[in-house]
Design a protein around this motif. Sequence first.
Motif, PDB file in Angstrom:
ATOM      1  N   ILE A 195      44.346  87.188  12.857  1.00  0.00           N
ATOM      2  CA  ILE A 195      45.433  87.111  11.879  1.00  0.00           C
ATOM      3  C   ILE A 195      45.794  85.659  11.602  1.00  0.00           C
ATOM      4  N   ARG A 196      45.874  84.854  12.638  1.00  0.00           N
ATOM      5  CA  ARG A 196      46.196  83.440  12.438  1.00  0.00           C
ATOM      6  C   ARG A 196      45.129  82.751  11.599  1.00  0.00           C
ATOM      7  N   PHE A 201      50.921  85.548   5.397  1.00  0.00           N
ATOM      8  CA  PHE A 201      51.323  84.143   5.280  1.00  0.00           C
ATOM      9  C   PHE A 201      52.160  83.675   6.463  1.00  0.00           C
ATOM     10  N   ALA A 202      52.561  84.571   7.360  1.00  0.00           N
ATOM     11  CA  ALA A 202      53.342  84.153   8.531  1.00  0.00           C
ATOM     12  C   ALA A 202      53.184  85.186   9.641  1.00  0.00           C
ATOM     13  N   LEU A 203      53.285  84.717  10.881  1.00  0.00           N
ATOM     14  CA  LEU A 203      53.225  85.596  12.053  1.00  0.00           C
ATOM     15  C   LEU A 203      54.412  85.250  12.933  1.00  0.00           C
ATOM     16  N   VAL A 258      55.282  90.283  14.467  1.00  0.00           N
ATOM     17  CA  VAL A 258      55.387  90.800  13.103  1.00  0.00           C
ATOM     18  C   VAL A 258      54.621  89.892  12.139  1.00  0.00           C
ATOM     19  N   VAL A 259      53.792  90.527  11.295  1.00  0.00           N
ATOM     20  CA  VAL A 259      53.085  89.814  10.233  1.00  0.00           C
ATOM     21  C   VAL A 259      53.899  89.952   8.947  1.00  0.00           C
ATOM     22  N   ALA A 260      54.202  88.817   8.329  1.00  0.00           N
ATOM     23  CA  ALA A 260      54.820  88.832   6.998  1.00  0.00           C
ATOM     24  C   ALA A 260      53.706  88.649   5.982  1.00  0.00           C
ATOM     25  N   ARG A 301      52.410  97.991  -2.288  1.00  0.00           N
ATOM     26  CA  ARG A 301      53.825  98.021  -2.641  1.00  0.00           C
ATOM     27  C   ARG A 301      54.201  96.992  -3.708  1.00  0.00           C
ATOM     28  N   GLY A 302      53.324  96.020  -3.936  1.00  0.00           N
ATOM     29  CA  GLY A 302      53.645  94.988  -4.914  1.00  0.00           C
ATOM     30  C   GLY A 302      54.821  94.139  -4.506  1.00  0.00           C
ATOM     31  N   ALA A 303      54.955  93.890  -3.194  1.00  0.00           N
ATOM     32  CA  ALA A 303      56.101  93.132  -2.680  1.00  0.00           C
ATOM     33  C   ALA A 303      55.780  92.643  -1.269  1.00  0.00           C
ATOM     34  N   ILE A 304      56.628  91.765  -0.772  1.00  0.00           N
ATOM     35  CA  ILE A 304      56.473  91.279   0.597  1.00  0.00           C
ATOM     36  C   ILE A 304      56.925  92.367   1.558  1.00  0.00           C
ATOM     37  N   ARG A 305      56.124  92.601   2.585  1.00  0.00           N
ATOM     38  CA  ARG A 305      56.442  93.581   3.598  1.00  0.00           C
ATOM     39  C   ARG A 305      56.191  92.979   4.982  1.00  0.00           C
ATOM     40  N   HIS A 306      56.780  93.617   6.016  1.00  0.00           N
ATOM     41  CA  HIS A 306      56.603  93.187   7.399  1.00  0.00           C
ATOM     42  C   HIS A 306      55.850  94.271   8.161  1.00  0.00           C
ATOM     43  N   PHE A 307      54.855  93.839   8.955  1.00  0.00           N
ATOM     44  CA  PHE A 307      54.005  94.780   9.683  1.00  0.00           C
ATOM     45  C   PHE A 307      54.008  94.418  11.165  1.00  0.00           C
TER      46      PHE A 307
END
Length: 229
Positions: free
Chosen positions: A141-142, A170-172, A180-182, A188-194
Amino acid sequence: MSRAERLLQLIQVLRRHRYPVSGAALAAELGISLRTLYRDIASLQAQGACIEGETGIGYVLRPGFLLPPLMFSEEEIEALVLGSRWVAKQADTPLGEAARNVIAKIAAVLPPELRHELDTSALLVGPAEPAPAGEVDLAAIRRAIRSERKLEIRYRDLQDQESTRIVWPFALGFFERVRVVAAWCELRGAIRHFRTDRIVSLAVSATRYPHRRQALLQEWRQSEGIAPS
Protein backbone atom coordinates in the motif's frame (compact mmCIF):
# COMPACT_ATOMS: atom_id res chain seq x y z
CA MET A 1 22.82 31.32 20.28
CA SER A 2 26.19 30.63 18.64
CA ARG A 3 26.81 31.63 15.02
CA ALA A 4 26.92 27.96 13.96
CA GLU A 5 23.53 27.34 15.60
CA ARG A 6 22.14 30.46 13.94
CA LEU A 7 23.30 29.34 10.49
CA LEU A 8 21.76 25.91 11.03
CA GLN A 9 18.49 27.48 12.17
CA LEU A 10 18.48 29.73 9.09
CA ILE A 11 18.86 26.67 6.84
CA GLN A 12 15.97 24.96 8.64
CA VAL A 13 13.73 28.02 8.27
CA LEU A 14 14.50 28.27 4.54
CA ARG A 15 13.76 24.56 4.10
CA ARG A 16 10.23 25.10 5.43
CA HIS A 17 9.46 27.64 2.71
CA ARG A 18 8.89 26.49 -0.86
CA TYR A 19 8.62 30.05 -2.16
CA PRO A 20 10.83 33.11 -1.62
CA VAL A 21 10.53 34.60 1.85
CA SER A 22 11.53 38.18 2.59
CA GLY A 23 14.67 39.05 4.48
CA ALA A 24 12.60 40.96 7.01
CA ALA A 25 10.49 37.87 7.76
CA LEU A 26 13.58 35.69 8.12
CA ALA A 27 15.30 38.20 10.40
CA ALA A 28 12.19 38.51 12.58
CA GLU A 29 11.82 34.74 12.95
CA LEU A 30 15.49 34.36 13.89
CA GLY A 31 15.53 37.43 16.13
CA ILE A 32 18.45 39.06 14.32
CA SER A 33 19.03 42.24 12.36
CA LEU A 34 18.74 42.44 8.58
CA ARG A 35 22.45 43.19 8.37
CA THR A 36 23.26 39.98 10.28
CA LEU A 37 20.85 38.03 8.09
CA TYR A 38 22.50 39.22 4.87
CA ARG A 39 25.89 38.32 6.30
CA ASP A 40 24.67 34.84 7.30
CA ILE A 41 23.14 34.21 3.87
CA ALA A 42 26.44 35.20 2.24
CA SER A 43 28.29 32.79 4.55
CA LEU A 44 25.96 29.90 3.66
CA GLN A 45 26.27 30.68 -0.04
CA ALA A 46 30.05 30.58 0.31
CA GLN A 47 29.73 27.10 1.88
CA GLY A 48 27.77 25.83 -1.12
CA ALA A 49 24.16 26.48 -0.14
CA CYS A 50 22.12 27.33 -3.23
CA ILE A 51 20.19 30.26 -1.77
CA GLU A 52 18.60 32.33 -4.52
CA GLY A 53 17.12 35.80 -4.18
CA GLU A 54 18.09 39.32 -3.35
CA THR A 55 17.21 42.24 -1.13
CA GLY A 56 13.60 43.35 -1.59
CA ILE A 57 12.51 40.16 -3.34
CA GLY A 58 13.10 37.30 -0.95
CA TYR A 59 15.18 34.17 -0.56
CA VAL A 60 14.61 30.50 -1.34
CA LEU A 61 16.84 27.48 -0.71
CA ARG A 62 17.13 25.14 -3.65
CA PRO A 63 17.19 21.37 -2.86
CA GLY A 64 20.34 19.36 -2.40
CA PHE A 65 22.28 21.18 0.33
CA LEU A 66 23.28 19.44 3.56
CA LEU A 67 25.15 21.17 6.34
CA PRO A 68 27.72 18.78 7.87
CA PRO A 69 28.19 17.68 10.54
CA LEU A 70 24.59 16.78 11.25
CA MET A 71 23.46 18.76 14.28
CA PHE A 72 20.35 18.44 16.45
CA SER A 73 19.21 19.99 19.68
CA GLU A 74 18.60 17.71 22.68
CA GLU A 75 14.83 17.94 22.19
CA GLU A 76 15.16 17.13 18.47
CA ILE A 77 17.16 14.02 19.33
CA GLU A 78 14.54 12.97 21.89
CA ALA A 79 11.81 13.46 19.27
CA LEU A 80 13.72 11.29 16.79
CA VAL A 81 14.32 8.53 19.31
CA LEU A 82 10.75 8.52 20.63
CA GLY A 83 9.27 8.56 17.12
CA SER A 84 11.52 5.76 15.88
CA ARG A 85 10.75 3.61 18.94
CA TRP A 86 7.02 4.06 18.38
CA VAL A 87 7.31 3.13 14.70
CA ALA A 88 9.49 0.12 15.52
CA LYS A 89 6.81 -1.22 17.90
CA GLN A 90 3.58 -0.13 16.23
CA ALA A 91 4.20 -0.19 12.47
CA ASP A 92 4.66 -3.18 10.16
CA THR A 93 7.98 -5.02 10.08
CA PRO A 94 9.60 -3.27 7.07
CA LEU A 95 8.70 0.19 8.39
CA GLY A 96 9.92 -0.72 11.89
CA GLU A 97 13.23 -1.91 10.48
CA ALA A 98 13.51 1.31 8.48
CA ALA A 99 13.02 3.34 11.68
CA ARG A 100 15.86 1.47 13.38
CA ASN A 101 18.07 2.01 10.32
CA VAL A 102 17.37 5.76 10.36
CA ILE A 103 18.54 6.07 13.94
CA ALA A 104 21.67 4.02 13.18
CA LYS A 105 22.52 6.28 10.23
CA ILE A 106 21.97 9.43 12.27
CA ALA A 107 24.08 8.05 15.13
CA ALA A 108 26.95 7.34 12.72
CA VAL A 109 27.36 11.02 11.79
CA LEU A 110 26.56 12.77 15.07
CA PRO A 111 29.34 14.43 17.07
CA PRO A 112 30.31 12.37 20.18
CA GLU A 113 28.44 14.54 22.70
CA LEU A 114 25.19 14.32 20.72
CA ARG A 115 25.71 10.60 20.09
CA HIS A 116 25.71 10.18 23.88
CA GLU A 117 22.34 11.96 24.08
CA LEU A 118 20.99 9.62 21.41
CA ASP A 119 22.24 6.48 23.16
CA THR A 120 21.01 7.49 26.61
CA SER A 121 17.57 8.89 25.77
CA ALA A 122 15.18 8.13 28.65
CA LEU A 123 11.97 8.47 26.62
CA LEU A 124 10.21 5.12 26.28
CA VAL A 125 7.22 3.79 24.37
CA GLY A 126 4.84 1.93 26.65
CA PRO A 127 3.34 -1.48 25.89
CA ALA A 128 0.22 -1.56 23.74
CA GLU A 129 -1.87 -4.11 21.96
CA PRO A 130 -0.78 -4.28 18.32
CA ALA A 131 -3.39 -2.83 15.99
CA PRO A 132 -4.86 -5.42 13.64
CA ALA A 133 -3.66 -4.83 10.09
CA GLY A 134 -5.18 -8.02 8.70
CA GLU A 135 -3.38 -10.11 6.12
CA VAL A 136 -2.89 -7.20 3.74
CA ASP A 137 0.63 -6.09 2.81
CA LEU A 138 1.02 -2.56 4.21
CA ALA A 139 4.33 -2.15 2.38
CA ALA A 140 2.50 -2.70 -0.93
CA ILE A 141 0.00 0.00 0.00
CA ARG A 142 2.80 2.42 0.83
CA ARG A 143 4.48 1.70 -2.51
CA ALA A 144 1.19 2.34 -4.32
CA ILE A 145 0.83 5.67 -2.51
CA ARG A 146 4.38 6.74 -3.35
CA SER A 147 4.02 5.80 -7.03
CA GLU A 148 0.40 7.05 -7.29
CA ARG A 149 -0.87 3.68 -8.53
CA LYS A 150 -4.42 2.44 -8.40
CA LEU A 151 -5.31 -0.44 -6.09
CA GLU A 152 -7.88 -3.12 -6.78
CA ILE A 153 -9.21 -4.37 -3.46
CA ARG A 154 -11.82 -6.77 -2.18
CA TYR A 155 -13.30 -5.09 0.86
CA ARG A 156 -15.58 -6.40 3.63
CA ASP A 157 -17.65 -3.66 5.23
CA LEU A 158 -19.08 -3.52 8.77
CA GLN A 159 -22.09 -5.61 7.63
CA ASP A 160 -19.68 -8.26 6.27
CA GLN A 161 -20.72 -7.44 2.71
CA GLU A 162 -17.86 -7.82 0.22
CA SER A 163 -17.31 -5.59 -2.78
CA THR A 164 -14.57 -5.05 -5.32
CA ARG A 165 -13.24 -1.50 -5.52
CA ILE A 166 -10.74 0.42 -7.62
CA VAL A 167 -9.24 3.06 -5.36
CA TRP A 168 -6.59 5.77 -5.54
CA PRO A 169 -4.68 5.54 -2.24
CA PHE A 170 -3.07 8.75 -1.03
CA ALA A 171 -2.59 8.27 2.74
CA LEU A 172 -2.17 5.49 5.31
CA GLY A 173 -3.16 6.28 8.89
CA PHE A 174 -1.64 4.44 11.88
CA PHE A 175 -4.21 4.79 14.65
CA GLU A 176 -4.04 3.16 18.07
CA ARG A 177 -6.45 0.34 17.20
CA VAL A 178 -6.70 0.33 13.40
CA ARG A 179 -4.79 1.05 10.22
CA VAL A 180 -6.79 3.04 7.67
CA VAL A 181 -6.22 3.76 3.97
CA ALA A 182 -7.59 7.07 2.71
CA ALA A 183 -8.37 6.81 -0.99
CA TRP A 184 -10.58 8.07 -3.79
CA CYS A 185 -13.07 5.30 -4.54
CA GLU A 186 -14.11 4.98 -8.19
CA LEU A 187 -17.27 3.07 -7.21
CA ARG A 188 -18.51 5.83 -4.88
CA GLY A 189 -17.00 8.76 -6.77
CA ALA A 190 -15.67 10.21 -3.51
CA ILE A 191 -12.97 9.87 -0.88
CA ARG A 192 -13.50 6.89 1.39
CA HIS A 193 -11.64 5.26 4.31
CA PHE A 194 -10.78 1.55 4.30
CA ARG A 195 -9.64 -0.36 7.37
CA THR A 196 -6.75 -2.58 6.37
CA ASP A 197 -8.01 -5.45 8.53
CA ARG A 198 -11.15 -5.51 6.34
CA ILE A 199 -9.28 -5.65 3.04
CA VAL A 200 -9.60 -9.27 1.93
CA SER A 201 -7.15 -8.96 -0.97
CA LEU A 202 -5.42 -6.28 -2.97
CA ALA A 203 -3.47 -5.90 -6.20
CA VAL A 204 -1.37 -2.91 -7.22
CA SER A 205 -2.29 -1.75 -10.71
CA ALA A 206 0.24 -0.68 -13.32
CA THR A 207 -2.08 2.29 -13.99
CA ARG A 208 -1.34 5.59 -12.32
CA TYR A 209 -4.34 7.48 -11.08
CA PRO A 210 -5.05 10.81 -12.83
CA HIS A 211 -4.53 13.19 -9.91
CA ARG A 212 -1.47 13.93 -7.76
CA ARG A 213 -1.66 12.44 -4.29
CA GLN A 214 -0.78 15.82 -2.76
CA ALA A 215 -3.93 17.27 -4.36
CA LEU A 216 -6.05 14.41 -3.04
CA LEU A 217 -4.53 14.81 0.42
CA GLN A 218 -5.28 18.53 0.38
CA GLU A 219 -8.88 17.85 -0.69
CA TRP A 220 -9.23 15.31 2.13
CA ARG A 221 -7.84 17.74 4.71
CA GLN A 222 -10.27 20.41 3.61
CA SER A 223 -13.23 18.03 3.73
CA GLU A 224 -12.20 16.84 7.22
CA GLY A 225 -11.40 20.34 8.51
CA ILE A 226 -7.76 19.41 9.17
CA ALA A 227 -5.13 22.14 8.99
CA PRO A 228 -1.98 21.36 6.93
CA SER A 229 0.82 19.98 9.08
